[in-house]
Write a protein that holds these residues in place. Structure first.
Motif, PDB file in Angstrom:
ATOM      1  N   PHE A   1      12.010  -7.030   3.469  1.00  0.00           N
ATOM      2  CA  PHE A   1      13.197  -6.963   4.331  1.00  0.00           C
ATOM      3  C   PHE A   1      14.407  -6.419   3.564  1.00  0.00           C
ATOM      4  O   PHE A   1      15.233  -5.706   4.142  1.00  0.00           O
ATOM      5  N   ASP A   2      14.501  -6.752   2.293  1.00  0.00           N
ATOM      6  CA  ASP A   2      15.592  -6.189   1.481  1.00  0.00           C
ATOM      7  C   ASP A   2      15.472  -4.670   1.406  1.00  0.00           C
ATOM      8  O   ASP A   2      16.474  -3.943   1.532  1.00  0.00           O
ATOM      9  N   TRP A   3      14.255  -4.183   1.184  1.00  0.00           N
ATOM     10  CA  TRP A   3      14.032  -2.738   1.146  1.00  0.00           C
ATOM     11  C   TRP A   3      14.420  -2.099   2.479  1.00  0.00           C
ATOM     12  O   TRP A   3      15.047  -1.037   2.521  1.00  0.00           O
ATOM     13  N   ALA A   4      14.023  -2.765   3.568  1.00  0.00           N
ATOM     14  CA  ALA A   4      14.310  -2.210   4.893  1.00  0.00           C
ATOM     15  C   ALA A   4      15.815  -2.082   5.122  1.00  0.00           C
ATOM     16  O   ALA A   4      16.286  -1.088   5.692  1.00  0.00           O
ATOM     17  N   ARG A   5      16.573  -3.070   4.675  1.00  0.00           N
ATOM     18  CA  ARG A   5      18.029  -3.020   4.841  1.00  0.00           C
ATOM     19  C   ARG A   5      18.653  -1.874   4.035  1.00  0.00           C
ATOM     20  O   ARG A   5      19.736  -1.389   4.370  1.00  0.00           O
ATOM     21  N   GLU A   6      17.946  -1.474   2.991  1.00  0.00           N
ATOM     22  CA  GLU A   6      18.428  -0.352   2.177  1.00  0.00           C
ATOM     23  C   GLU A   6      17.953   0.993   2.727  1.00  0.00           C
ATOM     24  O   GLU A   6      18.216   2.044   2.134  1.00  0.00           O
ATOM     25  N   GLY A   7      17.243   0.961   3.848  1.00  0.00           N
ATOM     26  CA  GLY A   7      16.797   2.196   4.486  1.00  0.00           C
ATOM     27  C   GLY A   7      15.419   2.665   4.105  1.00  0.00           C
ATOM     28  O   GLY A   7      15.033   3.802   4.438  1.00  0.00           O
ATOM     29  N   ASP A   8      14.622   1.831   3.422  1.00  0.00           N
ATOM     30  CA  ASP A   8      13.273   2.214   3.007  1.00  0.00           C
ATOM     31  C   ASP A   8      12.387   2.392   4.246  1.00  0.00           C
ATOM     32  O   ASP A   8      12.120   1.428   4.977  1.00  0.00           O
ATOM     33  N   GLU A   9      11.923   3.605   4.488  1.00  0.00           N
ATOM     34  CA  GLU A   9      11.161   3.915   5.699  1.00  0.00           C
ATOM     35  C   GLU A   9       9.824   3.185   5.750  1.00  0.00           C
ATOM     36  O   GLU A   9       9.380   2.733   6.815  1.00  0.00           O
ATOM     37  N   GLU A  10       9.145   3.085   4.596  1.00  0.00           N
ATOM     38  CA  GLU A  10       7.844   2.405   4.576  1.00  0.00           C
ATOM     39  C   GLU A  10       7.999   0.906   4.851  1.00  0.00           C
ATOM     40  O   GLU A  10       7.178   0.296   5.544  1.00  0.00           O
ATOM     41  N   ALA A  11       9.046   0.289   4.314  1.00  0.00           N
ATOM     42  CA  ALA A  11       9.301  -1.120   4.591  1.00  0.00           C
ATOM     43  C   ALA A  11       9.622  -1.332   6.069  1.00  0.00           C
ATOM     44  O   ALA A  11       9.138  -2.290   6.700  1.00  0.00           O
ATOM     45  N   LEU A  12      10.434  -0.447   6.627  1.00  0.00           N
ATOM     46  CA  LEU A  12      10.749  -0.532   8.053  1.00  0.00           C
ATOM     47  C   LEU A  12       9.485  -0.409   8.900  1.00  0.00           C
ATOM     48  O   LEU A  12       9.314  -1.132   9.895  1.00  0.00           O
ATOM     49  N   ALA A  13       8.580   0.472   8.488  1.00  0.00           N
ATOM     50  CA  ALA A  13       7.327   0.645   9.231  1.00  0.00           C
ATOM     51  C   ALA A  13       6.459  -0.598   9.157  1.00  0.00           C
ATOM     52  O   ALA A  13       5.809  -0.977  10.143  1.00  0.00           O
ATOM     53  N   ALA A  14       6.433  -1.243   7.993  1.00  0.00           N
ATOM     54  CA  ALA A  14       5.640  -2.467   7.845  1.00  0.00           C
ATOM     55  C   ALA A  14       6.186  -3.582   8.741  1.00  0.00           C
ATOM     56  O   ALA A  14       5.425  -4.332   9.361  1.00  0.00           O
ATOM     57  N   ILE A  15       7.501  -3.694   8.805  1.00  0.00           N
ATOM     58  CA  ILE A  15       8.125  -4.707   9.664  1.00  0.00           C
ATOM     59  C   ILE A  15       7.875  -4.384  11.132  1.00  0.00           C
ATOM     60  O   ILE A  15       7.558  -5.273  11.938  1.00  0.00           O
TER      61      ILE A  15
ATOM     62  N   PHE B   1       0.835  -1.209   0.000  1.00  0.00           N
ATOM     63  CA  PHE B   1       0.000   0.000   0.000  1.00  0.00           C
ATOM     64  C   PHE B   1       0.866   1.254   0.000  1.00  0.00           C
ATOM     65  O   PHE B   1       0.613   2.204  -0.755  1.00  0.00           O
ATOM     66  N   SER B   2       1.908   1.253   0.828  1.00  0.00           N
ATOM     67  CA  SER B   2       2.754   2.444   0.932  1.00  0.00           C
ATOM     68  C   SER B   2       3.585   2.685  -0.322  1.00  0.00           C
ATOM     69  O   SER B   2       4.048   3.804  -0.565  1.00  0.00           O
ATOM     70  N   HIS B   3       3.750   1.635  -1.140  1.00  0.00           N
ATOM     71  CA  HIS B   3       4.517   1.779  -2.386  1.00  0.00           C
ATOM     72  C   HIS B   3       3.623   1.801  -3.629  1.00  0.00           C
ATOM     73  O   HIS B   3       4.113   1.689  -4.752  1.00  0.00           O
ATOM     74  N   ASN B   4       2.294   1.907  -3.392  1.00  0.00           N
ATOM     75  CA  ASN B   4       1.339   1.958  -4.492  1.00  0.00           C
ATOM     76  C   ASN B   4       1.488   0.743  -5.417  1.00  0.00           C
ATOM     77  O   ASN B   4       1.532   0.865  -6.644  1.00  0.00           O
ATOM     78  N   MET B   5       1.578  -0.437  -4.786  1.00  0.00           N
ATOM     79  CA  MET B   5       1.730  -1.691  -5.523  1.00  0.00           C
ATOM     80  C   MET B   5       0.647  -2.670  -5.096  1.00  0.00           C
ATOM     81  O   MET B   5      -0.029  -2.470  -4.081  1.00  0.00           O
ATOM     82  N   SER B   6       0.505  -3.730  -5.856  1.00  0.00           N
ATOM     83  CA  SER B   6      -0.371  -4.833  -5.460  1.00  0.00           C
ATOM     84  C   SER B   6       0.412  -5.792  -4.558  1.00  0.00           C
ATOM     85  O   SER B   6       1.596  -6.061  -4.816  1.00  0.00           O
ATOM     86  N   PRO B   7      -0.216  -6.329  -3.510  1.00  0.00           N
ATOM     87  CA  PRO B   7       0.474  -7.306  -2.664  1.00  0.00           C
ATOM     88  C   PRO B   7       1.006  -8.501  -3.450  1.00  0.00           C
ATOM     89  O   PRO B   7       2.021  -9.094  -3.062  1.00  0.00           O
ATOM     90  N   SER B   8       0.371  -8.830  -4.556  1.00  0.00           N
ATOM     91  CA  SER B   8       0.821  -9.968  -5.362  1.00  0.00           C
ATOM     92  C   SER B   8       2.182  -9.716  -6.010  1.00  0.00           C
ATOM     93  O   SER B   8       2.845 -10.652  -6.465  1.00  0.00           O
ATOM     94  N   GLU B   9       2.591  -8.442  -6.045  1.00  0.00           N
ATOM     95  CA  GLU B   9       3.883  -8.091  -6.638  1.00  0.00           C
ATOM     96  C   GLU B   9       5.037  -8.192  -5.647  1.00  0.00           C
ATOM     97  O   GLU B   9       6.194  -8.030  -6.033  1.00  0.00           O
TER      98      GLU B   9
END
Length: 300
Positions: A201-215, A186-194
């Motif tokens: 977790f890969d995004w979070a390791r790269e510093g993605d704030e929305e991924a970190l929030a989801a985790i 949702f935060s990346h304007n994508m479908s969950p199926s994608e």
């Protein structure tokens, strides 16, 4: 040395093998759960008959998705019709035992996985353990003194169905891998199926704030469920299993911190978190251990 057929029935695949009473595998393989028109009991019998041609079997241990009534019938009390059409009501244990003339035990897959981790895995030596499996859904099981606590209707431990804050949602709606992926998508304007959990977790390791929030959301919500386990059962160890729990270096500290916030120290001081170590073998080993208990075979 005794040899046992061990079989794990999932929605996609049936994993199976031959193992000794020490839990050592002599062979392992898998096949699709639904191969043509072959029913699950017929598939299980075909596996066991093939194995019996190579090994002198002393018994058959089966773990399966669904609510299971363990005992003589090994009945599948309930299994979702979408994934397992016609499986509910199947007396799988009786069918296999009467055909093969061997001792048989049938157990729920999460229950068996928990018992496997107690026998040979992350909870080895613990007097009490609660295991939670985190995937598309949540499953759970409490083991006390090496015995599964089944509950009055064989559904004890179903932590995913805990109701939250008088809302319509249940715990697995907000604390599953599915929920984490949904929030990240949702935060990346994508479908969950994608997306996959690994991508988040890969995004979070790269510093993605929305991924970190989801985790963080996953850990916060799951921590609420674990806090309830601490308060109600006070287990010696809580075992965390399921694919997403391979991310233990990220999730471990988040969950520890959440429990520190929610559970008073005196109630939590002797409960520790551990991550499952047996992987896909856990259910088969746990079902084997339950069969050995049933047959009063001495195990280490």
């Amino acid at each position: 040395m005794r040899a046992y057929a061990v079989i794990d029935i999932g929605g996609t695949a049936i994993k199976y093998g031959c193992a000794t009473e020490e839990g050592q595998f002599l062979e392992k393989a898998s096949r699709p759960t639904r191969a043509g028109a072959v029913s699950i009991p017929d598939a299980v019998l075909a596996i066991v008959k093939d194995m019996a041609a190579r090994h002198e079997l002393a018994g058959i241990a089966i773990d399966t998705a669904g609510i299971v009534r363990p005992g003589e019938d090994g009945e599948i009390v309930f299994a979702g019709e979408t994934t397992f059409p016609g499986y509910s009501g199947t007396k799988l244990g009786r069918i296999v035992r009467e055909t093969m003339q061997l001792p048989v035990l049938v157990e729920n897959d999460v229950n068996a996985a928990a018992l496997g981790e107690v026998w040979r895995g992350a909870a080895r030596g613990a007097s009490s353990a609660f295991m939670i499996t985190v995937g598309t859904n949540l499953g759970g099981c409490f083991v006390q003194q090496g015995r599964i606590w089944h509950g009055a209707s064989f559904s004890a431990g179903e932590i995913g169905y805990l109701r939250l804050h008088n809302e319509k949602r249940i715990l697995e709606d907000v604390a599953s891998t599915r929920a984490m992926i949904r929030e990240a998508a949702f935060s990346h304007n994508m479908s969950p199926s994608e997306l996959t959990g690994e991508t988040v977790f890969d995004w979070a390791r790269e510093g993605d704030e929305e991924a970190l929030a989801a985790i963080q959301g996953l850990a916060d919500n799951l921590g609420e469920g674990l806090a309830a386990v601490c308060c109600l059962l006070n287990p010696e160890v809580i075992v965390l299993g399921g694919g997403v729990m391979a991310q233990s270096e990220v999730l471990g500290p988040l969950l520890e911190r959440r429990l520190e916030q929610l559970v008073m120290p005196a109630m939590r001081v002797k409960t520790h978190l551990a991550f499952a170590v047996l992987g896909n073998d856990a259910g088969m080993l746990g079902a084997l251990y339950a069969l050995l208990q049933q047959e009063h075979v001495e195990v280490q």
